[in-house]
Write a protein that holds these residues in place. Structure first.
Motif, PDB file in Angstrom:
ATOM      1  N   TYR A  41       0.868  -1.168   0.000  1.00 34.88           N
ATOM      2  CA  TYR A  41       0.000   0.000   0.000  1.00 34.88           C
ATOM      3  C   TYR A  41       0.905   1.217   0.000  1.00 34.88           C
ATOM      4  O   TYR A  41       2.074   1.142   0.305  1.00 34.88           O
ATOM      5  N   GLY A  42       0.378   2.340  -0.368  1.00 41.34           N
ATOM      6  CA  GLY A  42       1.224   3.522  -0.495  1.00 41.34           C
ATOM      7  C   GLY A  42       2.024   3.437  -1.784  1.00 41.34           C
ATOM      8  O   GLY A  42       1.468   3.265  -2.863  1.00 41.34           O
ATOM      9  N   ALA A  43       3.345   3.499  -1.659  1.00 41.93           N
ATOM     10  CA  ALA A  43       4.230   3.534  -2.829  1.00 41.93           C
ATOM     11  C   ALA A  43       4.168   2.263  -3.666  1.00 41.93           C
ATOM     12  O   ALA A  43       4.504   2.284  -4.845  1.00 41.93           O
ATOM     13  N   SER A  48       4.444  -0.728 -11.538  1.00 39.29           N
ATOM     14  CA  SER A  48       5.780  -0.217 -11.886  1.00 39.29           C
ATOM     15  C   SER A  48       6.589   0.106 -10.622  1.00 39.29           C
ATOM     16  O   SER A  48       7.781  -0.189 -10.552  1.00 39.29           O
ATOM     17  N   SER A  49       5.965   0.670  -9.610  1.00 35.72           N
ATOM     18  CA  SER A  49       6.669   0.942  -8.351  1.00 35.72           C
ATOM     19  C   SER A  49       7.040  -0.346  -7.629  1.00 35.72           C
ATOM     20  O   SER A  49       8.134  -0.468  -7.086  1.00 35.72           O
ATOM     21  N   SER A  50       6.140  -1.301  -7.621  1.00 36.65           N
ATOM     22  CA  SER A  50       6.421  -2.573  -6.968  1.00 36.65           C
ATOM     23  C   SER A  50       7.589  -3.289  -7.637  1.00 36.65           C
ATOM     24  O   SER A  50       8.414  -3.922  -6.984  1.00 36.65           O
ATOM     25  N   ASN A  59       1.739 -12.176 -10.838  1.00 34.66           N
ATOM     26  CA  ASN A  59       0.348 -12.167 -10.383  1.00 34.66           C
ATOM     27  C   ASN A  59      -0.029 -10.860  -9.681  1.00 34.66           C
ATOM     28  O   ASN A  59      -0.696 -10.874  -8.646  1.00 34.66           O
ATOM     29  N   PHE A  60       0.373  -9.719 -10.243  1.00 34.61           N
ATOM     30  CA  PHE A  60       0.042  -8.420  -9.660  1.00 34.61           C
ATOM     31  C   PHE A  60      -1.460  -8.183  -9.784  1.00 34.61           C
ATOM     32  O   PHE A  60      -2.056  -8.395 -10.825  1.00 34.61           O
ATOM     33  N   VAL A 110      -5.230  -2.483  -1.620  1.00 36.74           N
ATOM     34  CA  VAL A 110      -3.794  -2.734  -1.639  1.00 36.74           C
ATOM     35  C   VAL A 110      -3.441  -3.448  -2.936  1.00 36.74           C
ATOM     36  O   VAL A 110      -4.312  -3.971  -3.623  1.00 36.74           O
ATOM     37  N   ALA A 111      -2.173  -3.466  -3.230  1.00 40.62           N
ATOM     38  CA  ALA A 111      -1.676  -4.279  -4.329  1.00 40.62           C
ATOM     39  C   ALA A 111      -1.216  -5.605  -3.739  1.00 40.62           C
ATOM     40  O   ALA A 111      -0.553  -5.628  -2.699  1.00 40.62           O
TER      41      ALA A 111
END
Length: 122
Positions: A41-43, A48-50, A59-60, A110-111
């Motif tokens: 969560y957040g950034a 792309s950030s992850s 599996n995003f 969340v991701a």
């Protein structure tokens, strides 16, 4: 809003704060390499950030975490320690955290993604 593949209901045993804390390290973080699902969560909300931290993630997806809320309430001690933020010159110090909520309607997005953690990441 993007479609959510999963809804994550995170169980909470108690909302009571204790002066002592027990830290349980899941086997996925201490044992041999295996696939682990992380929630960001957040950034880490964008793929792309992850991928900056976990380039080989798979599996995003976006999921909703129920019975928890996002909170901007804690000073970012790392940024202060590293001298990246001066608490005397700026009030931009809050970091994002999540905490249980007594409100049954509380939730946030969340991701979720799968990774095999390296020894350094564990």
């Amino acid at each position: 809003h993007p479609p959510f593949n999963d809804v994550v209901d995170v169980p909470t045993t108690s909302h009571h704060r204790s002066p002592t804390m027990t830290i349980i390290i899941p086997p996925a973080l201490s044992g041999p390499s295996q696939v682990v699902t992380l929630l960001g969560y957040g950034a880490l909300l964008s793929e792309s950030s992850s991928r900056l931290t976990f380039p080989d993630l798979s599996n995003f997806r976006h999921v909703r975490v129920k019975h928890h809320k996002r909170v901007f309430a804690h000073p970012h001690l790392f940024l202060i320690k590293e001298g990246l933020v001066d608490p005397m010159a700026s009030l931009h110090l809050a970091t994002l955290s999540a905490e249980p909520s007594d409100d049954d309607s509380s939730s946030f997005v969340v991701a979720a993604f799968d990774v095999v953690l390296t020894d350094e990441q564990r």
